[in-house]
Write a protein that holds these residues in place. Structure first.
Motif, PDB file in Angstrom:
ATOM      1  N   ARG A  75     -15.633  71.678 137.308  1.00 27.66           N
ATOM      2  CA  ARG A  75     -16.982  72.227 137.127  1.00 27.66           C
ATOM      3  C   ARG A  75     -17.661  71.556 135.937  1.00 27.66           C
ATOM      4  N   ALA A  76     -18.943  71.202 136.115  1.00 31.04           N
ATOM      5  CA  ALA A  76     -19.719  70.620 135.019  1.00 31.04           C
ATOM      6  C   ALA A  76     -19.908  71.660 133.927  1.00 31.04           C
ATOM      7  N   LEU A  77     -19.684  71.266 132.686  1.00 33.67           N
ATOM      8  CA  LEU A  77     -19.835  72.160 131.548  1.00 33.67           C
ATOM      9  C   LEU A  77     -21.248  72.055 130.980  1.00 33.67           C
ATOM     10  N   PRO A  78     -21.708  73.110 130.304  1.00 28.62           N
ATOM     11  CA  PRO A  78     -23.063  73.076 129.737  1.00 28.62           C
ATOM     12  C   PRO A  78     -23.150  72.153 128.526  1.00 28.62           C
ATOM     13  N   SER A  79     -24.372  71.794 128.185  1.00 37.99           N
ATOM     14  CA  SER A  79     -24.606  71.033 126.956  1.00 37.99           C
ATOM     15  C   SER A  79     -24.044  71.803 125.783  1.00 37.99           C
ATOM     16  N   GLY A  80     -23.587  71.069 124.773  1.00 31.46           N
ATOM     17  CA  GLY A  80     -23.073  71.731 123.586  1.00 31.46           C
ATOM     18  C   GLY A  80     -22.079  70.878 122.844  1.00 31.46           C
ATOM     19  N   VAL A  81     -21.493  71.465 121.810  1.00 33.22           N
ATOM     20  CA  VAL A  81     -20.504  70.799 120.979  1.00 33.22           C
ATOM     21  C   VAL A  81     -19.114  71.139 121.498  1.00 33.22           C
ATOM     22  N   TYR A  82     -18.299  70.123 121.661  1.00 38.36           N
ATOM     23  CA  TYR A  82     -16.918  70.292 122.099  1.00 38.36           C
ATOM     24  C   TYR A  82     -16.012  69.620 121.073  1.00 38.36           C
ATOM     25  N   LEU A  83     -14.770  70.013 121.058  1.00 42.18           N
ATOM     26  CA  LEU A  83     -13.824  69.470 120.093  1.00 42.18           C
ATOM     27  C   LEU A  83     -12.666  68.821 120.832  1.00 42.18           C
ATOM     28  N   ALA A  84     -12.473  67.516 120.604  1.00 44.69           N
ATOM     29  CA  ALA A  84     -11.318  66.809 121.165  1.00 44.69           C
ATOM     30  C   ALA A  84     -10.193  66.912 120.153  1.00 44.69           C
ATOM     31  N   ARG A  85      -9.009  67.237 120.639  1.00 44.35           N
ATOM     32  CA  ARG A  85      -7.849  67.374 119.753  1.00 44.35           C
ATOM     33  C   ARG A  85      -6.723  66.485 120.251  1.00 44.35           C
ATOM     34  N   LEU A  86      -6.271  65.597 119.387  1.00 39.12           N
ATOM     35  CA  LEU A  86      -5.139  64.718 119.662  1.00 39.12           C
ATOM     36  C   LEU A  86      -3.948  65.227 118.859  1.00 39.12           C
ATOM     37  N   VAL A  87      -2.878  65.566 119.559  1.00 40.93           N
ATOM     38  CA  VAL A  87      -1.651  66.024 118.905  1.00 40.93           C
ATOM     39  C   VAL A  87      -0.553  65.025 119.230  1.00 40.93           C
ATOM     40  N   ALA A  88       0.093  64.511 118.196  1.00 41.81           N
ATOM     41  CA  ALA A  88       1.203  63.578 118.369  1.00 41.81           C
ATOM     42  C   ALA A  88       2.181  63.798 117.230  1.00 41.81           C
ATOM     43  N   ALA A  89       3.456  63.889 117.564  1.00 39.34           N
ATOM     44  CA  ALA A  89       4.494  64.167 116.554  1.00 39.34           C
ATOM     45  C   ALA A  89       4.106  65.439 115.825  1.00 39.34           C
ATOM     46  N   ASP A  90       3.982  65.377 114.505  1.00 36.70           N
ATOM     47  CA  ASP A  90       3.647  66.564 113.718  1.00 36.70           C
ATOM     48  C   ASP A  90       2.218  66.540 113.200  1.00 36.70           C
ATOM     49  N   ALA A  91       1.373  65.706 113.756  1.00 35.27           N
ATOM     50  CA  ALA A  91       0.015  65.567 113.245  1.00 35.27           C
ATOM     51  C   ALA A  91      -1.018  65.907 114.312  1.00 35.27           C
ATOM     52  N   THR A  92      -2.162  66.398 113.854  1.00 38.56           N
ATOM     53  CA  THR A  92      -3.284  66.714 114.736  1.00 38.56           C
ATOM     54  C   THR A  92      -4.524  66.025 114.199  1.00 38.56           C
ATOM     55  N   THR A  93      -5.281  65.407 115.099  1.00 36.11           N
ATOM     56  CA  THR A  93      -6.539  64.758 114.744  1.00 36.11           C
ATOM     57  C   THR A  93      -7.630  65.372 115.604  1.00 36.11           C
ATOM     58  N   LEU A  94      -8.769  65.666 114.998  1.00 34.94           N
ATOM     59  CA  LEU A  94      -9.883  66.301 115.707  1.00 34.94           C
ATOM     60  C   LEU A  94     -11.121  65.427 115.665  1.00 34.94           C
ATOM     61  N   ARG A  95     -11.950  65.552 116.739  1.00 32.04           N
ATOM     62  CA  ARG A  95     -13.230  64.829 116.777  1.00 32.04           C
ATOM     63  C   ARG A  95     -14.222  65.705 117.528  1.00 32.04           C
ATOM     64  N   LYS A  96     -15.382  65.964 116.896  1.00 27.92           N
ATOM     65  CA  LYS A  96     -16.459  66.703 117.571  1.00 27.92           C
ATOM     66  C   LYS A  96     -17.222  65.744 118.466  1.00 27.92           C
TER      67      LYS A  96
END
Length: 101
Positions: A75-96
């Motif tokens: 389903r297509a999502l509405p306009s807005g801010v989303y957060l991508a989260r990359l998890v690898a090993a013991d670290a997390t990286t985020l990008r809006k």
């Protein structure tokens, strides 16, 4: 004694998103220093996971994943801010990222 090079850590990984804002797709890119189990997922403003772009083993080197602004059911999502989260090993990286329709 022979010195060995330090093992690169996942904490140095940067998650990029282009274009941002995006419509209709955004490409996430990052580079892994070694083969890792990773999860790349997108979350809505309420913190709910709306899409998992990759979950499993990823080889060392540059990687790219495209998100089309849709949830896991397609389903297509509405306009807005989303957060991508990359998890690898013991670290997390985020990008809006901003979906602009």
């Amino acid at each position: 004694t022979a010195s060995s090079a330090p093992v690169p850590t996942i904490a140095s990984v940067t998650l990029d998103a282009y274009p941002n804002p995006f419509n209709p797709t955004v490409e996430f890119s990052f580079e892994l220093p070694r083969t890792e189990t990773v999860q790349l997922a997108v979350y809505d403003p309420r913190g709910r996971c709306v899409s998992v772009l990759h979950e499993g083993i990823a080889a060392a080197g540059p990687l790219r994943f495209t998100w089309d602004g849709r949830d896991t059911a397609g389903r297509a999502l509405p306009s807005g801010v989303y957060l991508a989260r990359l998890v690898a090993a013991d670290a997390t990286t985020l990008r809006k990222v901003v979906l602009a329709k």
